[in-house]
Design a protein around this motif. Structure first.
Motif, PDB file in Angstrom:
ATOM      1  N   UNK A 110       0.808  -1.220   0.000  1.00 19.67           N
ATOM      2  CA  UNK A 110       0.000   0.000   0.000  1.00 19.67           C
ATOM      3  C   UNK A 110       0.837   1.264   0.000  1.00 19.67           C
ATOM      4  N   UNK A 111       2.039   1.183   0.558  1.00 19.44           N
ATOM      5  CA  UNK A 111       2.832   2.403   0.639  1.00 19.44           C
ATOM      6  C   UNK A 111       3.281   2.879  -0.736  1.00 19.44           C
ATOM      7  N   UNK A 112       3.680   1.928  -1.539  1.00 23.59           N
ATOM      8  CA  UNK A 112       4.120   2.300  -2.879  1.00 23.59           C
ATOM      9  C   UNK A 112       2.972   2.862  -3.719  1.00 23.59           C
ATOM     10  N   UNK A 113       1.830   2.211  -3.755  1.00 22.20           N
ATOM     11  CA  UNK A 113       0.717   2.836  -4.465  1.00 22.20           C
ATOM     12  C   UNK A 113       0.363   4.214  -3.920  1.00 22.20           C
ATOM     13  N   UNK A 114       0.481   4.356  -2.640  1.00 24.59           N
ATOM     14  CA  UNK A 114       0.209   5.668  -2.048  1.00 24.59           C
ATOM     15  C   UNK A 114       1.176   6.709  -2.600  1.00 24.59           C
ATOM     16  N   UNK A 115       2.392   6.305  -2.657  1.00 28.38           N
ATOM     17  CA  UNK A 115       3.411   7.169  -3.263  1.00 28.38           C
ATOM     18  C   UNK A 115       3.005   7.559  -4.673  1.00 28.38           C
ATOM     19  N   UNK A 116       2.569   6.537  -5.396  1.00 26.57           N
ATOM     20  CA  UNK A 116       2.171   6.793  -6.781  1.00 26.57           C
ATOM     21  C   UNK A 116       1.022   7.791  -6.851  1.00 26.57           C
ATOM     22  N   UNK A 117       0.080   7.614  -5.966  1.00 27.51           N
ATOM     23  CA  UNK A 117      -1.056   8.549  -5.940  1.00 27.51           C
ATOM     24  C   UNK A 117      -0.549   9.972  -5.717  1.00 27.51           C
ATOM     25  N   UNK A 118       0.282  10.081  -4.693  1.00 21.28           N
ATOM     26  CA  UNK A 118       0.742  11.422  -4.320  1.00 21.28           C
ATOM     27  C   UNK A 118       1.521  12.086  -5.436  1.00 21.28           C
ATOM     28  N   UNK A 119       2.376  11.300  -6.034  1.00 21.63           N
ATOM     29  CA  UNK A 119       3.233  11.949  -7.020  1.00 21.63           C
ATOM     30  C   UNK A 119       2.471  12.299  -8.283  1.00 21.63           C
ATOM     31  N   UNK A 120       1.301  11.706  -8.449  1.00 21.25           N
ATOM     32  CA  UNK A 120       0.579  11.936  -9.690  1.00 21.25           C
ATOM     33  C   UNK A 120      -0.530  12.963  -9.587  1.00 21.25           C
TER      34      UNK A 120
END
Lengths: 122, 63, 888
Positions: free
Chosen positions: C267-277
C-alpha cells in the motif's frame, strides 16, 4: 490267649533279634524272609500283628501291605512297617496304604515292645 | 499456488475489484463536474486512493 | 549538485557493511525507482495530449501489487533457489538452461536500452532548459553533453555496484540510496506542483475551470472511452513492467530482505504513486495555459514553468529531483543488466568455450567484476546510440512503453513457470523467441524507421510488400495504437507458442525437479528435499576449490563455516560430501556466476551417475539384502531349536542324576541302618535282660560283632567308592607285577577257600610284563573277585581258577568259577552299586554290593576293563585287563 506276631524281614540278624524279643514278651512268633512267604504265613499263621520290613526282594513291604489291606478278611490285622528309609514320602506312602504304624530302623527295642503291646491291647 | 492466507486472498480480491473499477466501461460513467472539479479526475483519484487505503488496512491489519 | 547526491548515496552504501538498514518502509520506497524521469517529465508531457491516460502506468502497478501472493511466491522461489536475476529465474525454472539465460538476457538488454536512452534524453533536455541555452558554452564543442552524461552515469554505476561480489547479489546501500532519492523525487515534484497550482493559478478549481473554458483543452478533463483498449492494454503492460523490468525485479525480489516487508509495500508504494501523480494534470494544464501560443516541449513543463516565474531555486530543486530519478533508474537498471550479462551470458559462454583457461584461473572474482564493469559501459553506450538513432522521434513516454512491451514477453514463461508444472524449456524458448520477434518487428524496428535510420517500407507497406505484414497493422489489425497492437500480437504469439510447445514436449529430469520446486515452493519446507534427486560423487576438495575460486577465498571460507555451523559441525572440513553439501555449493556459486553456470561447474566436479541405473541397483541391493537376512533368520531359528533340545536333554539328565543321587543316598542310608538295627536291638536286649542264657548271649554278641564288622566294611567301601568316583582317591602308581599280586591274593584268601572246601588253582604265565598301577588297589580288585567267587560257588564242589595272560597291549586276568552262573541281565546288574547277584533269599550274601563297582572303577582308572562272561548254570568268568605301559 497269646497274641500272634508275624515278623517279616530279609535280614536274618534282624529277624533273630526281633523273634527273640517278641518271644520274650510272650507272643507267639512266626517269621518270613520275603514278601511271598509273608503272605503265605499270614494265611497259615493268622497273626494279630505284623512287623513288616519294606525293603525286601520278591515283594516289597508296601505290596504286602496293600495286598493284605485289600483282603477284607485281614481287616483286623495290625501292620507295623519297619524300614531303614525314613523319608517322609515313605512314611506317607505306608500310612496311605493302610499301615497302622511306621517304625524306622534302628529302633529302640523298648519302644517297639511298648508300641506292640499298646496296639494289641486296643 | 497461493497459500490459504486470508490476507493475501483479500488483497487479491481488492486487486480483482480494482480492475473493473479503474478501467472502462466503469470509467466512462463519471462525466462533467463534481464540486467544481472534473468528475473523471475526482473519480479516478478517489477510487484509486480508496483502493490503496483498503489495501493498507488489509496489509497492516491484525495478523 | 549531482555530487551532493553521489556523496549522500555513498554514505548510505557504507552503512550496508554490517547491519541491514532496509526496513519495510525503505523497501517500499525503493520500489519507487519505478518513477524515473519519465514520471518527472514524461507524464506531464503525456497529459498534455492524452489527459488522464498517463495514469494507466501507475494504476497497473497498484493492481499488480495487490496480487501480493504472486510476488511472495516469486520472492520465496528466488530465495530458496538463490536466484539473482530474471534470467536466472527463468533459466533455473526450466532446468538451469544456459540457453534460456542467455536469451532472456539478450531480450532484457535490447528491451531496456530504449528506456535508458529515455533517461539520457530527459537529463539532456532538462539540463538544456536549466542552463537556458548556455549549455553549448559549458563543454568543448566536440563533446556531446549527453555522451558526457552517459559516461558520468557509467562511472557512478561502476562505483556503486561493482565493488565486490555478493553471493546474494544484494546491494543494500543502493537500495537505501534509491529509497532516499524516491523521497527527494516526491518532494521536488510536489513542490513544483504546489507552486504551479497555487502559486501560478488559484488552485485546482480555478485551473480546471479555466481549462474547461479553453477550446481544445476541455477534452483533457474527460476520459476518452474510445481509448478503452489502450487503457486496458496500458494497465496490463505497466502491471507486468512493475515486476519484469530488470531493475524492478532486482528491487522487489532480489533485494528483498524480509518477505513481510512486502506487506508495507503493497500500500505504501501505491500511495506514493497517488501522491506523485496528483499534480501531473494540473501541471500539464498549467503549462498549456501558460504557454499558449508559444512553442513548447510539454515534457519540460516542470522546469520551464518555475523558470518562467523566476523561481530558479525551485527549478534547480526540480532538476535535481529529475536528475536523481534518472540516475536512480540508470544505476539500478544497469547493475541488474550487467549482472545478467555477466552471470547468464558471458560466463556460460566463457566456461564452455575456453574451459581450460577459465577453469585454471585461481581467483575469478576479479574477472567477474571486470566483466560487469565492461557490461555497464556497454549498456550505457547502447543507450546513447539508441538515443541518437531513435530518440528524437518519440516523446519520452513512447520510448518507455516500447521497453515495457519488451519485458512483458517474460510474463508467460515466468508465470507459467511458477504455476504450471507442464511448462517446459522448449515452450519457454519458443514463446520468448516468438514474442520477442513480434516485438522487434512491430515496435523496435519501426522506431528506427520513424527516425529515418532505416527504410519505412515495411511499416507502411508490410514486409516484402505484403500488406498483411504491415509492421503496425499485422494481419489487418488496425485501429490500435502501436503499443497495444504490438502487445496484443506479441503476447498472442508468445503465449500460444509457450503453451503449445510445452504441451507437445517433455520436461527432462532436471526440469521436472525444478518445476516441482518452483510451483510447490511453499510446500517444501527447508532445503532437504532437493538432496533426493541428486546422486553422484564429489570430493570436498574440488567443491571447496570451486567456491574459493569464484567467491574469493575469505568469503568462501566464511560461507562454509556458516553452513557447517548450520549443520551442527565445528569445522567445515568435517562436512559430509552428500547431496546437500553439493546443493549448498551450487547455490553459493550461482550467486556469483548464475545458476546455469554453477550447475555446469558443479557437474564437472561431481561425477553424477545415471539416476535410473542407480535406482535399479539400489533396488537389487535391497532385495538381496532382504533375502540374505531372511536366510540368516532361518539359520538362527534352527540353532535356537537345537539349543533348546540340548537344554531339555541336559535338564533330563540332571534330573535323573538327581534322582540317582537321591536313590544312592537312600540306599546307602538303608544299607547302613540295617546292620545298625541288629546291633542296637541285640545290644538292647542283652542289656535289658541279664538273664538271657549264655548260648543266646554268645550268639547275640557274635551277631553284634559281625554286624559291626559289616557296618565298618560298608562304611569303608562307601567312602572308597565316593573317593574313587569323585576322583579324590589317592593313587600310588608304581611298577607292578600282576602275577605276583595274583599269587598274593590267592594266598591271603586261601584259608577262606579251604574253609568252604573250594578248590583254587592258578594258571599264571611265566613272564608277565610289568604294568604301571597301584599295587594295593589291584590287590583289592583281586581279593574282591576271589571272595566273590568263593562266595558263590557251592561248597565242596566249587572250583575257582585264576588265569593270568600277557596279551599284546594288556595283561589279562581271569577268575573262573563254576558257580550257578549269571543271567545276561545279572551280568550287567552286578556292577551296579549295592546290587548283588545270586538268589538273595536263599543265602543272604555277606557282601556289601559295592565290591564290583569299586573294582571296575579301579580297573578303569588304569585304563582297563572289567566284565563278566557267564550263563546260568555254566559258572562265571570275571575278566579284567590292565594295559601295558605305552612304549616310547
Amino acid at each position: 490267649m497269646a497274641k500272634k506276631i508275624l515278623i517279616v524281614d530279609d535280614e536274618p540278624n534282624i529277624v533273630i533279634s526281633l523273634e527273640f524279643l517278641m518271644k520274650k514278651e510272650g507272643f507267639e512268633v512266626a517269621v518270613a524272609g520275603d514278601g511271598e512267604e509273608a503272605l503265605a504265613k499270614v494265611a497259615t499263621f493268622g497273626p494279630d500283628l505284623m512287623l513288616l520290613d519294606v525293603m525286601m526282594p520278591k515283594k516289597s513291604g508296601f505290596e504286602v501291605c496293600e495286598a493284605l489291606r485289600a483282603d477284607p478278611a485281614r481287616a483286623g490285622l495290625l501292620i507295623v512297617m519297619l524300614t531303614a528309609k525314613g523319608r517322609d514320602t515313605e512314611v506317607a506312602k505306608g500310612i496311605a496304604l493302610g499301615a497302622d504304624a511306621y517304625v524306622t530302623k534302628p529302633f529302640s527295642t523298648k519302644e517297639l515292645v511298648a508300641k506292640v503291646k499298646e496296639m494289641l491291647a486296643a | 499456488m497461493k497459500r490459504a492466507n486470508p490476507r493475501r486472498q483479500r488483497l487479491a480480491a481488492l486487486g480483482l475489484l480494482g480492475i473493473p473499477l479503474l478501467s472502462f466501461p466503469l470509467l466512462s460513467l463519471p462525466q462533467g463536474e463534481w464540486a467544481g472539479l472534473p468528475a473523471p479526475f475526482l473519480y479516478l483519484f478517489g477510487a484509486w486512493a480508496l483502493l490503496v487505503g483498503l489495501a493498507a488496512v488489509v496489509a497492516e491489519g491484525r495478523d | 549538485m549531482g555530487l551532493l547526491f553521489a556523496v549522500a548515496r555513498f554514505g548510505d552504501a557504507r552503512a550496508d557493511a554490517g547491519r541491514s538498514i532496509i526496513t519495510a518502509n525503505v523497501y517500499a520506497l525503493s520500489l519507487a525507482v519505478y518513477c524515473t524521469s519519465w514520471t518527472f517529465y514524461g507524464s506531464v508531457g503525456r497529459a498534455t495530449s492524452g489527459g488522464l491516460s498517463f495514469l494507466t502506468i501507475y494504476i497497473g502497478p497498484t493492481l499488480m501489487l495487490l496480487f501480493a501472493g504472486v510476488i511472495v511466491k516469486m520472492i520465496r522461489i528466488a530465495k530458496t533457489q538463490r536466484l539473482t536475476s530474471i534470467a536466472d529465474f527463468i533459466a533455473a525454472r526450466y532446468g538451469k538452461s544456459q540457453l534460456l539465460a542467455g536469451l532472456v538476457t539478450v531480450i532484457a538488454v535490447i528491451g531496456v536500452v530504449p528506456y535508458i536512452a529515455l533517461q539520457l534524453k530527459a537529463v539532456a533536455a532538462s539540463l538544456d532548459v536549466l542552463l537556458g541555452g548556455q549549455g553549448t558554452n559549458f563543454l568543448p564543442a566536440m563533446f556531446d553533453s549527453t555522451l558526457v552524461i552517459a559516461a558520468l552515469l557509467a562511472l557512478f554505476t561502476i562505483l556503486f555496484g561493482t565493488r565486490h561480489l555478493d553471493a546474494t547479489e544484494r546491494h543494500e546501500g543502493m537500495v537505501a540510496a534509491v529509497a532516499f532519492e524516491s523521497v527527494v523525487k516526491l518532494i521536488a515534484f510536489v513542490a513544483v506542483g504546489l507552486f504551479v497550482t497555487y502559486g501560478m493559478f488559484g488552485g485546482f478549481a480555478e485551473l480546471f475551470q479555466r481549462t474547461a473554458a479553453t477550446p481544445g483543452l476541455e477534452r483533457l478533463l474527460q476520459l476518452d472511452s474510445a481509448k478503452a483498449g489502450t487503457w486496458a492494454a496500458l494497465i496490463l503492460l505497466s502491471g507486468l513492467a512493475i515486476i519484469f523490468l530488470p531493475r524492478q525485479f532486482q528491487i522487489i525480489v532480489v533485494e528483498n530482505v524480509d518477505e513481510s516487508h512486502l506487506r508495507r509495500a503493497v500500500w505504501l508504494f501505491p500511495l506514493y504513486l497517488v501522491l506523485i501523480n496528483i499534480f501531473v494534470l494540473p501541471l500539464a494544464l498549467g503549462g498549456l495555459l501558460h504557454f499558449q501560443g508559444q512553442p513548447f516541449n510539454p515534457d519540460t513543463f516542470v522546469l520551464t514553468l518555475p523558470l518562467a516565474r523566476g523561481a530558479e531555486t525551485l527549478a534547480l530543486l526540480v532538476f535535481i529531483g529529475g536528475l536523481s530519478a534518472a540516475t536512480g533508474m540508470v544505476i539500478v537498471e544497469t547493475i541488474a543488466l550487467s549482472t545478467m550479462i555477466c552471470n547468464d551470458l558471458v560466463m556460460p559462454w566463457l566456461l564452455r568455450s575456453r574451459r581450460f583457461g577459465v577453469a585454471e584461473r585461481e581467483d575469478l572474482s576479479g574477472l567477474l567484476l571486470g566483466i560487469r564493469r565492461v557490461a555497464i559501459v556497454a549498456i550505457l553506450l547502447l543507450g546513447y546510440i539508441y538515443f541518437r538513432a531513435a530518440g528524437e522521434a518519440y516523446a519520452l513516454v513512447g520510448i518507455g512503453l516500447i521497453s515495457f512491451a519488451a519485458v512483458a514477453q517474460f510474463a508467460p514463461a515466468m508465470f507459467g513457470g511458477m504455476y504450471w508444472k507442464q511448462g517446459t524449456r522448449a515452450g519457454a524458448v519458443a514463446g520468448l523467441l516468438g514474442g520477442f520477434a513480434v516485438w522487434l518487428y512491430t515496435l523496435l524496428l519501426p522506431s528506427f524507421a520513424k527516425s529515418g535510420w532505416i527504410d519505412k517500407g515495411f511499416v507502411e507497406h508490410g514486409l516484402f510488400g505484403i500488406g498483411a505484414l504491415k509492421a503496425q497493422a499485422l494481419f489487418g489489425l488496425a485501429g490500435l495504437d502501436e503499443i497495444s497492437h504490438s502487445l496484443w500480437w506479441s503476447l498472442f504469439v508468445n503465449i500460444g507458442l509457450y503453451v503449445g510447445v510445452s504441451l507437445w514436449s517433455r520436461p527432462d529430469a532436471v526440469e521436472a525437479g525444478q518445476a516441482e520446486r518452483f510451483v510447490d515452493v511453499f510446500k517444501h519446507a527447508g532445503r532437504g528435499t532437493d538432496a533426493r534427486l541428486w546422486r553422484g560423487t564429489a570430493s570436498a576438495e574440488e567443491l571447496v576449490g570451486l567456491l574459493d575460486r569464484f567467491l574469493g577465498r575469505p568469503r568462501a571460507r566464511q560461507q562454509l563455516a556458516n553452513y557447517a555451523a548450520g549443520r551442527g559441525l565445528d569445522d567445515w572440513r568435517s562436512l559430509p560430501v552428500d547431496a546437500e553439501f553439493v546443493r549448498f555449493a551450487e547455490t553459493q556459486l550461482s550467486g556469483a556466476i548464475g545458476s546455469a553456470s554453477a550447475r555446469v561447474m558443479v557437474a564437472s566436479v561431481a561425477k553424477e551417475e545415471d539416476l535410473g541405473l542407480d535406482e535399479v541397483l539400489d533396488i537389487l541391493d535391497e532385495a538381496t539384502q532382504v533375502r540374505a537376512y531372511s536366510r540368516e533368520l532361518e539359520a538362527k531359528q534352527h540353532e535356537l531349536e537345537a539349543a533348546t533340545a540340548e537344554l531339555r536333554e541336559a535338564n533330563e539328565r540332571l534330573r535323573e542324576l538327581d534322582r540317582m543321587k537321591d536313590d544312592f543316598i537312600s540306599t546307602v542310608t538303608h544299607e547302613l541302618r540295617t546292620p545298625l538295627t541288629s546291633i542296637r536291638a541285640l545290644s538292647e536286649m542283652l542289656h535289658e535282660d541279664p538273664e538271657i542264657d549264655i548260648d543266646d548271649r554268645t550268639r547275640f554278641l557274635g551277631i553284634i560283632v559281625n554286624e559291626a564288622e559289616r557296618l565298618t566294611r560298608l562304611i569303608n567301601q562307601i567312602l572308597d567308592m565316593a573317593k574313587l568316583e569323585s576322583g579324590r582317591a589317592e593313587w600310588t602308581t608304581s611298577e607292578v607285577d600282576v602275577a605276583a599280586i595274583v599269587r598274593e591274593a590267592m594266598d591271603s584268601l586261601g584259608q577262606l577257600f579251604r574253609d568252604k572246601n573250594v578248590a583254587l588253582e592258578g594258571e599264571i604265565a611265566d613272564s608277565v610284563p610289568v604294568v604301571l598301577a597301584d599295587r594295593d588297589r589291584l590287590t583289592q580288585v583281586m581279593i574282591n573277585l576271589l571272595s566273590n567267587a568263593v562266595k558263590f560257588v557251592p561248597g565242596g564242589s566249587g572250583r575257582v581258577k585264576v588265569r593270568v595272560v600277557a596279551g599284546e597291549r594288556a595283561v589279562r586276568v581271569e577268575v573262573i568259577d563254576n558257580g550257578p552262573g549269571l543271567t545276561p541281565e545279572e551280568c550287567v546288574v552286578i556292577f551296579e552299586k549295592f546290587r548283588q547277584g545270586g538268589n538273595t533269599m536263599t543265602d543272604k550274601p555277606q557282601g556289601t554290593g559295592l565290591g564290583l563297582p569299586i573294582s571296575r572303577q579301579i580297573v578303569e582308572y588304569f585304563g582297563g576293563n572289567l566284565w563278566v562272561e557267564s550263563s546260568p548254570g555254566a559258572g562265571a568268568t570275571f575278566v579284567f585287563t590292565v594295559p601295558l605301559p605305552a612304549h616310547e
